[in-house]
Design a protein around this motif. Sequence first.
Motif, PDB file in Angstrom:
ATOM      1  N   VAL A 139      47.815  35.381  47.262  1.00 37.02           N
ATOM      2  CA  VAL A 139      46.379  35.164  47.054  1.00 37.02           C
ATOM      3  C   VAL A 139      46.158  34.185  45.908  1.00 37.02           C
ATOM      4  O   VAL A 139      45.283  33.313  45.976  1.00 37.02           O
ATOM      5  CB  VAL A 139      45.666  36.502  46.782  1.00 37.02           C
ATOM      6  CG1 VAL A 139      44.182  36.266  46.499  1.00 37.02           C
ATOM      7  CG2 VAL A 139      45.823  37.444  47.973  1.00 37.02           C
ATOM      8  N   SER A 140      46.949  34.296  44.854  1.00 34.92           N
ATOM      9  CA  SER A 140      46.819  33.380  43.720  1.00 34.92           C
ATOM     10  C   SER A 140      47.120  31.946  44.129  1.00 34.92           C
ATOM     11  O   SER A 140      46.411  31.005  43.730  1.00 34.92           O
ATOM     12  CB  SER A 140      47.761  33.808  42.588  1.00 34.92           C
ATOM     13  OG  SER A 140      47.428  35.078  42.092  1.00 34.92           O
ATOM     14  N   ALA A 141      48.165  31.773  44.944  1.00 36.79           N
ATOM     15  CA  ALA A 141      48.525  30.430  45.405  1.00 36.79           C
ATOM     16  C   ALA A 141      47.428  29.848  46.287  1.00 36.79           C
ATOM     17  O   ALA A 141      47.099  28.654  46.188  1.00 36.79           O
ATOM     18  CB  ALA A 141      49.851  30.478  46.162  1.00 36.79           C
ATOM     19  N   VAL A 190      45.106  44.142  46.623  1.00 31.46           N
ATOM     20  CA  VAL A 190      45.185  43.412  45.353  1.00 31.46           C
ATOM     21  C   VAL A 190      44.279  42.190  45.255  1.00 31.46           C
ATOM     22  O   VAL A 190      44.129  41.638  44.158  1.00 31.46           O
ATOM     23  CB  VAL A 190      46.640  42.969  45.075  1.00 31.46           C
ATOM     24  CG1 VAL A 190      47.592  44.148  45.170  1.00 31.46           C
ATOM     25  CG2 VAL A 190      47.078  41.850  46.025  1.00 31.46           C
ATOM     26  N   HIS A 191      43.684  41.749  46.359  1.00 32.05           N
ATOM     27  CA  HIS A 191      42.976  40.463  46.300  1.00 32.05           C
ATOM     28  C   HIS A 191      41.840  40.435  45.290  1.00 32.05           C
ATOM     29  O   HIS A 191      41.546  39.396  44.699  1.00 32.05           O
ATOM     30  CB  HIS A 191      42.452  40.078  47.685  1.00 32.05           C
ATOM     31  CG  HIS A 191      41.285  40.888  48.127  1.00 32.05           C
ATOM     32  ND1 HIS A 191      41.425  42.082  48.810  1.00 32.05           N
ATOM     33  CD2 HIS A 191      39.941  40.702  47.982  1.00 32.05           C
ATOM     34  CE1 HIS A 191      40.229  42.577  49.068  1.00 32.05           C
ATOM     35  NE2 HIS A 191      39.325  41.771  48.581  1.00 32.05           N
ATOM     36  N   GLY A 196      38.233  38.313  42.040  1.00 31.87           N
ATOM     37  CA  GLY A 196      37.097  38.833  41.298  1.00 31.87           C
ATOM     38  C   GLY A 196      36.030  39.468  42.154  1.00 31.87           C
ATOM     39  O   GLY A 196      34.937  39.775  41.675  1.00 31.87           O
ATOM     40  N   ARG A 197      36.316  39.698  43.412  1.00 28.90           N
ATOM     41  CA  ARG A 197      35.392  40.377  44.313  1.00 28.90           C
ATOM     42  C   ARG A 197      36.189  41.016  45.444  1.00 28.90           C
ATOM     43  O   ARG A 197      37.292  40.593  45.754  1.00 28.90           O
ATOM     44  CB  ARG A 197      34.350  39.423  44.886  1.00 28.90           C
ATOM     45  CG  ARG A 197      34.938  38.237  45.635  1.00 28.90           C
ATOM     46  CD  ARG A 197      33.868  37.347  46.206  1.00 28.90           C
ATOM     47  NE  ARG A 197      34.418  36.197  46.890  1.00 28.90           N
ATOM     48  CZ  ARG A 197      33.860  35.611  47.928  1.00 28.90           C
ATOM     49  NH1 ARG A 197      32.710  36.082  48.416  1.00 28.90           N
ATOM     50  NH2 ARG A 197      34.387  34.557  48.486  1.00 28.90           N
ATOM     51  N   THR A 198      35.601  42.047  46.018  1.00 25.22           N
ATOM     52  CA  THR A 198      36.278  42.789  47.071  1.00 25.22           C
ATOM     53  C   THR A 198      35.750  42.362  48.430  1.00 25.22           C
ATOM     54  O   THR A 198      34.532  42.348  48.662  1.00 25.22           O
ATOM     55  CB  THR A 198      36.063  44.300  46.896  1.00 25.22           C
ATOM     56  OG1 THR A 198      36.584  44.697  45.621  1.00 25.22           O
ATOM     57  CG2 THR A 198      36.778  45.071  47.993  1.00 25.22           C
ATOM     58  N   LEU A 199      36.664  42.002  49.317  1.00 24.21           N
ATOM     59  CA  LEU A 199      36.323  41.578  50.667  1.00 24.21           C
ATOM     60  C   LEU A 199      37.067  42.463  51.664  1.00 24.21           C
ATOM     61  O   LEU A 199      38.170  42.931  51.377  1.00 24.21           O
ATOM     62  CB  LEU A 199      36.711  40.110  50.887  1.00 24.21           C
ATOM     63  CG  LEU A 199      36.013  39.076  50.000  1.00 24.21           C
ATOM     64  CD1 LEU A 199      36.710  37.723  50.121  1.00 24.21           C
ATOM     65  CD2 LEU A 199      34.546  38.956  50.386  1.00 24.21           C
TER      66      LEU A 199
END
Length: 269
Positions: A139-141, A190-191, A196-199
């Motif tokens: 997710v960071s990448a 973990v996303h 910074g938000r939940t999906l």
Amino acid sequence: MTDERSYPTGIGTSTSETIELLGLDLASEVLGTVSFGELAYWLATKRRPTAGQLRVFEAALVSLADHGYTPTAIAARMTYYSAPESIQGAIAAGLLGGGSRFLGVTEDTGVFLHEIVAGLGDTAEWDDERWDAVARDAVSAAKASGRKVPGLGHPVHKNGDPRTPVMFRIAREAEVFGPHLSLFEAIGRVHAEVLGRTLPLNGAGVAGASLADAGLPIGLLRGFALLARTAGLIGHLAEEQQDPVGPSIYMEVDRNARYVPPASAPSQA
């Protein structure tokens, strides 16, 4: 010297008396014995699915069959209104809209997950902590490169796609819960730390992960989404024949269209 040409295929062939499909006699060995879902899997992979693979495959197809008045369904209905003599045209019109926003997410998610999973080696003994670390990096990448994580988020199911937990459960029960689903599930956990938000993990995404773990070819995942949606489009067209909405949609747009004259072209010296 004769010029011999060869066009090999392992799918099927026929003679004046027989039809052979996947090495079996269609009439005596396939009809009434092999379900359509099993045949579709078999055709795509050249191998028969296990009971678990078949259960997950068919569940994924059912999950993708319809989602209401999506653009694909509207396109099919409007094409049928324009050309009612062409069922094939209406179905094709609906399928042509299977892209990055609708239906294509199944393939996009499968590809995204597979590119990561392919480099991980044996993950059979991994626990959630290890999967979470990989998911966090993935997710960071994606965020750093400005990419969206496919399968994450939904325009309607903001608080959770009802298909997702069911598909996770079915895959576990069928013992087909492999690395693609493990990674996708971890992304769900973990996303929010990264974004910074939940999906929500959406149904098209979990279908892609499920199909990948069920052993279907990654390059065909969109094809299976289209196969599933074909059934839904046939349903929409059956309804359109009985209780059409195409004329109303056409009149709504046509009668409320607002003509805006194009800007005048600049004069040339």
